[in-house]
Design a protein around this motif. Structure first.
Motif, PDB file in Angstrom:
ATOM      1  N   THR A  31       0.860  -1.178   0.000  1.00 16.01           N
ATOM      2  CA  THR A  31       0.000   0.000   0.000  1.00 16.01           C
ATOM      3  C   THR A  31       0.902   1.237   0.000  1.00 16.01           C
ATOM      4  O   THR A  31       2.106   1.125   0.235  1.00 16.01           O
ATOM      5  CB  THR A  31      -0.905   0.020   1.244  1.00 16.01           C
ATOM      6  N   LEU A  49      -5.734  -7.064   3.610  1.00 16.56           N
ATOM      7  CA  LEU A  49      -4.761  -6.041   3.984  1.00 16.56           C
ATOM      8  C   LEU A  49      -4.171  -6.454   5.323  1.00 16.56           C
ATOM      9  O   LEU A  49      -4.911  -6.701   6.271  1.00 16.56           O
ATOM     10  CB  LEU A  49      -5.423  -4.666   4.095  1.00 16.56           C
ATOM     11  N   PHE A  61     -11.970  -1.168  -2.597  1.00 17.87           N
ATOM     12  CA  PHE A  61     -11.246  -0.239  -1.734  1.00 17.87           C
ATOM     13  C   PHE A  61     -10.697   0.927  -2.553  1.00 17.87           C
ATOM     14  O   PHE A  61     -10.664   0.887  -3.783  1.00 17.87           O
ATOM     15  CB  PHE A  61     -10.091  -0.951  -1.019  1.00 17.87           C
ATOM     16  N   TYR A  62     -10.276   1.961  -1.838  1.00 19.03           N
ATOM     17  CA  TYR A  62      -9.497   3.049  -2.417  1.00 19.03           C
ATOM     18  C   TYR A  62      -8.588   3.628  -1.349  1.00 19.03           C
ATOM     19  O   TYR A  62      -8.819   3.457  -0.156  1.00 19.03           O
ATOM     20  CB  TYR A  62     -10.375   4.123  -3.064  1.00 19.03           C
ATOM     21  N   PHE A  63      -7.498   4.242  -1.805  1.00 14.76           N
ATOM     22  CA  PHE A  63      -6.520   4.862  -0.911  1.00 14.76           C
ATOM     23  C   PHE A  63      -6.747   6.368  -0.914  1.00 14.76           C
ATOM     24  O   PHE A  63      -6.933   6.974  -1.958  1.00 14.76           O
ATOM     25  CB  PHE A  63      -5.091   4.602  -1.406  1.00 14.76           C
ATOM     26  N   THR A  68      -7.042   3.476   3.939  1.00  9.51           N
ATOM     27  CA  THR A  68      -7.643   2.590   2.953  1.00  9.51           C
ATOM     28  C   THR A  68      -9.106   2.493   3.318  1.00  9.51           C
ATOM     29  O   THR A  68      -9.454   2.030   4.410  1.00  9.51           O
ATOM     30  CB  THR A  68      -6.987   1.197   2.978  1.00  9.51           C
ATOM     31  N   GLU A  81      -3.871   3.768   8.063  1.00 15.01           N
ATOM     32  CA  GLU A  81      -2.554   3.147   8.026  1.00 15.01           C
ATOM     33  C   GLU A  81      -1.492   4.006   8.701  1.00 15.01           C
ATOM     34  O   GLU A  81      -0.379   3.528   8.923  1.00 15.01           O
ATOM     35  CB  GLU A  81      -2.156   2.842   6.582  1.00 15.01           C
ATOM     36  N   GLN A 180      -3.115   6.646  -5.239  1.00 25.68           N
ATOM     37  CA  GLN A 180      -3.946   7.468  -4.371  1.00 25.68           C
ATOM     38  C   GLN A 180      -5.088   8.142  -5.120  1.00 25.68           C
ATOM     39  O   GLN A 180      -4.957   8.486  -6.289  1.00 25.68           O
ATOM     40  CB  GLN A 180      -3.097   8.575  -3.748  1.00 25.68           C
TER      41      GLN A 180
END
Length: 182
Positions: A31, A49, A61-63, A68, A81, A180
Motif C-alpha cells: 500500500t 490487507l 477499496f481506495y486509498f 484505505t 494506516e 492514491q
C-alpha cells in the motif's frame, strides 16, 4: 557449457520469485503506507490487507490521505494506516458519515477491486497487440531531431509533439504508479 550455466542461473532466479497458487490472478502489493495487500487468486474476490498483526478482508477499496477505505457485501471499513487502526461499520450510512466527518471523500476517487495487482499485465498485452505505442517513441525522437534541421514543413506540429508526448508519458507513469485518490 556456457549457455547451460546461464540457463541454470536464470532458472535459479525464477525460483526466488513469489508464486501463488491462484496463478495469474493472484497478486501481492504494498500500500502507499507500506503495508501488504494481497489477493490469493480465488474466484471470490476477497482482498486481504495486513498491518502488523491485524488482517482485514474486503472486496472494494481506495486509498486516500494515508487511509484505505474498503467495503464488502455487509461490512465497511476505514483503515487508518498512519496509526494502524481499523474502524468497522455494519451500517453503510454510518460509514459514509464517518468518511465525511474525517474528510476522506476525495474529489477524484480511484476505486479498486481484486484485479488491482493484475491490471499491470494489460499494458504488456496492449503493446503486443497494438504496436502504435511502440512506434510513438520513435516518432517523437524523429520529430525532436528534425527540429534541428531547417525545414518549414510541419514545424509547428513537430515542435508541439516534441513536448506534448513526454508530458503525456509522464502523466501516464504517475497515474499508473501512484494509486492514491485525489
Amino acid at each position: 557449457m556456457h549457455l547451460r550455466n546461464i540457463l541454470l542461473a536464470l532458472f535459479a532466479l525464477l525460483l526466488t520469485a513469489t508464486a501463488f497458487a491462484g496463478g495469474m490472478s493472484a497478486w501481492e502489493e504494498k500500500t502507499p503506507k507500506g503495508n501488504t495487500i494481497y489477493h490469493d487468486g480465488t474466484a471470490g474476490g476477497w482482498i486481504t490487507l495486513t498491518m502488523d498483526t491485524t488482517e482485514v478482508m474486503f472486496r472494494h477499496f481506495y486509498f486516500y490521505k494515508g487511509c484505505t477505505i474498503a467495503t464488502d457485501d455487509s461490512l465497511h471499513y476505514i483503515i487508518n494506516e498512519n496509526n494502524n487502526t481499523v474502524q468497522r461499520f455494519d451500517n453503510e450510512a454510518a460509514w459514509k458519515a464517518a468518511i465525511k466527518a474525517q474528510h476522506l471523500n476525495p474529489l477524484w476517487k480511484r476505486e479498486y477491486n481484486d484485479s488491482y495487482g493484475t491490471d499491470k499485465f494489460g499494458h504488456i498485452l496492449l503493446l503486443i497487440f497494438f504496436p502504435i505505442p511502440l512506434l510513438l517513441p520513435i516518432l517523437w525522437l524523429v520529430c525532436l531531431i528534425s527540429l534541428f534541421f531547417p525545414s518549414g514543413k510541419f514545424f509547428a506540429a513537430r515542435k508541439h509533439f516534441s513536448w506534448i508526448y513526454p508530458v503525456i508519458v509522464l502523466l501516464v507513469i504517475f497515474y499508473d504508479n501512484i494509486p492514491q485518490s485525489i
